[in-house]
Design a protein around this motif. Structure first.
Motif, PDB file in Angstrom:
ATOM      1  N   LYS A 142     -94.389  -7.424  35.784  1.00 31.11           N
ATOM      2  CA  LYS A 142     -95.603  -8.196  35.458  1.00 31.11           C
ATOM      3  C   LYS A 142     -96.391  -8.610  36.693  1.00 31.11           C
ATOM      4  O   LYS A 142     -97.227  -9.526  36.610  1.00 31.11           O
ATOM      5  CB  LYS A 142     -95.201  -9.446  34.660  1.00 31.11           C
ATOM      6  CG  LYS A 142     -94.660  -9.129  33.269  1.00 31.11           C
ATOM      7  CD  LYS A 142     -94.550 -10.379  32.420  1.00 31.11           C
ATOM      8  CE  LYS A 142     -94.164 -10.016  30.965  1.00 31.11           C
ATOM      9  NZ  LYS A 142     -94.092 -11.216  30.100  1.00 31.11           N
ATOM     10  N   SER A 143     -96.107  -7.968  37.807  1.00 36.44           N
ATOM     11  CA  SER A 143     -96.887  -8.363  39.005  1.00 36.44           C
ATOM     12  C   SER A 143     -97.047  -7.176  39.941  1.00 36.44           C
ATOM     13  O   SER A 143     -96.331  -6.178  39.845  1.00 36.44           O
ATOM     14  CB  SER A 143     -96.169  -9.482  39.756  1.00 36.44           C
ATOM     15  OG  SER A 143     -95.038  -8.938  40.425  1.00 36.44           O
ATOM     16  N   ASN A 147    -107.549  -3.117  36.216  1.00 37.66           N
ATOM     17  CA  ASN A 147    -106.681  -2.665  35.126  1.00 37.66           C
ATOM     18  C   ASN A 147    -107.312  -1.403  34.560  1.00 37.66           C
ATOM     19  O   ASN A 147    -108.378  -1.468  33.941  1.00 37.66           O
ATOM     20  CB  ASN A 147    -106.571  -3.764  34.066  1.00 37.66           C
ATOM     21  CG  ASN A 147    -105.689  -3.333  32.896  1.00 37.66           C
ATOM     22  OD1 ASN A 147    -105.667  -2.136  32.532  1.00 37.66           O
ATOM     23  ND2 ASN A 147    -104.965  -4.269  32.315  1.00 37.66           N
ATOM     24  N   LEU A 180     -99.364  -9.824  34.863  1.00 36.75           N
ATOM     25  CA  LEU A 180    -100.011  -8.552  34.497  1.00 36.75           C
ATOM     26  C   LEU A 180     -99.280  -7.941  33.300  1.00 36.75           C
ATOM     27  O   LEU A 180     -98.228  -8.431  32.870  1.00 36.75           O
ATOM     28  CB  LEU A 180     -99.990  -7.606  35.691  1.00 36.75           C
ATOM     29  CG  LEU A 180    -100.738  -8.084  36.937  1.00 36.75           C
ATOM     30  CD1 LEU A 180    -100.607  -7.067  38.052  1.00 36.75           C
ATOM     31  CD2 LEU A 180    -102.195  -8.381  36.618  1.00 36.75           C
ATOM     32  N   TYR A 224    -102.592   0.034  37.401  1.00 36.61           N
ATOM     33  CA  TYR A 224    -103.551  -0.823  38.112  1.00 36.61           C
ATOM     34  C   TYR A 224    -103.959  -0.106  39.413  1.00 36.61           C
ATOM     35  O   TYR A 224    -103.123   0.566  40.037  1.00 36.61           O
ATOM     36  CB  TYR A 224    -102.923  -2.177  38.460  1.00 36.61           C
ATOM     37  CG  TYR A 224    -102.712  -3.077  37.266  1.00 36.61           C
ATOM     38  CD1 TYR A 224    -101.525  -3.017  36.520  1.00 36.61           C
ATOM     39  CD2 TYR A 224    -103.709  -3.953  36.848  1.00 36.61           C
ATOM     40  CE1 TYR A 224    -101.332  -3.818  35.419  1.00 36.61           C
ATOM     41  CE2 TYR A 224    -103.528  -4.773  35.740  1.00 36.61           C
ATOM     42  CZ  TYR A 224    -102.340  -4.699  35.035  1.00 36.61           C
ATOM     43  OH  TYR A 224    -102.169  -5.502  33.936  1.00 36.61           O
ATOM     44  N   THR A 235     -97.230  -0.751  36.524  1.00 33.08           N
ATOM     45  CA  THR A 235     -96.215  -1.806  36.435  1.00 33.08           C
ATOM     46  C   THR A 235     -95.034  -1.290  35.610  1.00 33.08           C
ATOM     47  O   THR A 235     -95.214  -0.404  34.753  1.00 33.08           O
ATOM     48  CB  THR A 235     -96.798  -3.058  35.755  1.00 33.08           C
ATOM     49  OG1 THR A 235     -97.487  -2.660  34.565  1.00 33.08           O
ATOM     50  CG2 THR A 235     -97.764  -3.790  36.676  1.00 33.08           C
TER      51      THR A 235
END
Lengths: 152, 215
Positions: B119-120, B157, B178, B184, B209
């Motif tokens: 998520k990052s 994104n 994210l 991304y 991701t």
């Protein structure tokens, strides 16, 4: 105003809109430097570079240089171009305010000059006096980026 | 008697092209001259009393001369000048405007490296180095030359086409919260507030991701 930044000169702190001054100078730099045909003489950078002054004397040198530009440079830089003149007076106003801010600190004895820096500043005045007033003032104005680079 | 009369038209558009303080003098041939024109180059440190010839750029037929070595001290400012020769004739010396390496150079975009979790995204930025005489020479980052150097970072994104902009002073950025398993793309630009300088935007560096293991 936009681009205001706090500058530390020894114990003195002065907030300045460096971006505004830079933009103003960049707009007139080519015009002003083109009026200075003497390549082999500099007011600020030779024989002593501003960057070689002792950092402990930064405040006093800044104080002297602000006075120098306000008292000996801007007032002798009239041109036939009103756009250039407006830019010069805008920069002059910024310097006037910086001069006032630094003077307050200088009067509290927090802004003293060492002997070495006093001698070097005398060299700057000697460089200036070595030319006629208008040429010396125009050359000094054309070297404003040397002062701004040193301040930053 | 071999005295050259300066009736040849002068080189034109004599100027410095500088990238990361690699300072190269460029010019255009004199008007109306074809092949066979040769050139000489000299330079001067502003405020210092003499012009200095550049031996490696004597009697050259190319229209550029690398003066990076001679103009590497960015606390000084410089002039350079070019003279043309053809069939026993020569031109006047033609000078550049005053060149200040600190304010007149262009800066390359930063190098960008990207890694991700579920998520990052983590972004590490590296400012370009100042030109140096030889690969073994001391590396000086432009970050040392411009202490006020900042980075503008764009994160896109690719699925939703949503874009974020970040302005950071240090060289790392972590973008949290994210979407897992999503592509991304990151690009970055350098900005110096004073003197006013900015690089182009770097190319895009894309990463996906990690997938959400619990899903």
């Amino acid at each position: 105003t936009a681009g205001n930044r706090i500058f530390h000169f020894g114990h003195c702190r002065v907030s300045m809109s460096m971006t505004e001054i830079r933009l103003g100078f960049t707009a007139i730099k080519a015009n002003i430097q083109a009026r200075d045909p003497v390549r082999t003489v500099s007011i600020l950078s030779h024989p002593h570079s501003l960057h070689k002054f002792k950092s402990s004397d930064r405040c006093c040198i800044a104080h002297h240089l602000f006075n120098f530009y306000v008292d000996k440079v801007f007032k002798h830089c009239k041109t036939e171009d009103s756009y250039i003149n407006r830019k010069i007076s805008s920069i002059a106003n910024s310097f006037l305010s910086m001069k006032r801010k630094l003077r307050q600190c200088h009067e509290q004895n927090k802004c003293m000059c060492g002997e070495e820096s006093t001698e070097k500043f005398k060299q700057i005045l000697a460089n200036y006096d070595g030319l006629n007033v208008t040429s010396a003032a125009m050359k000094s104005l054309g070297e404003l980026d040397i002062l701004l680079d040193w301040m930053e | 008697s071999g005295v050259l009369c300066c009736s040849l038209p002068s080189p034109r558009n004599v100027h410095f092209e500088s990238i990361n303080m690699k300072n190269v003098l460029h010019w255009s041939p004199p008007e109306g001259t074809g092949h066979g024109v040769l050139y000489k180059v000299k330079y001067l440190v502003y405020g210092v009393g003499k012009w200095i010839r550049k031996p490696e750029c004597r009697n050259i037929n190319r229209t550029w001369c690398d003066l990076s070595s001679e103009t590497s001290d960015y606390e000084d400012q410089y002039y350079a000048s070019v003279k043309a020769f053809l069939n026993g004739m020569c031109s006047d010396w033609i000078e550049t405007t005053r060149f200040n390496p600190l304010t007149d150079t262009k800066i390359d975009p930063p190098m960008v490296s990207v890694s991700s979790t579920e998520k990052s995204i983590s972004v590490i930025l590296t400012a370009p180095e100042k030109w140096k005489r030889s690969p073994e020479g001391e590396s000086i980052s432009l970050l040392q030359v411009y202490p006020g150097l900042q980075y503008n970072v764009s994160v896109l994104n690719k699925k939703t086409k949503k874009r974020w902009w970040f302005s950071i002073s240090n060289n790392t950025l972590v973008v949290p919260r994210l979407e897992p398993g999503t592509p991304y793309c990151v690009s970055a630009q350098i900005r110096v507030t004073t003197p006013l300088l900015h690089s182009a935007l770097s190319k895009e560096y894309c990463i996906v991701t990690l997938k959400d293991k619990t899903a």
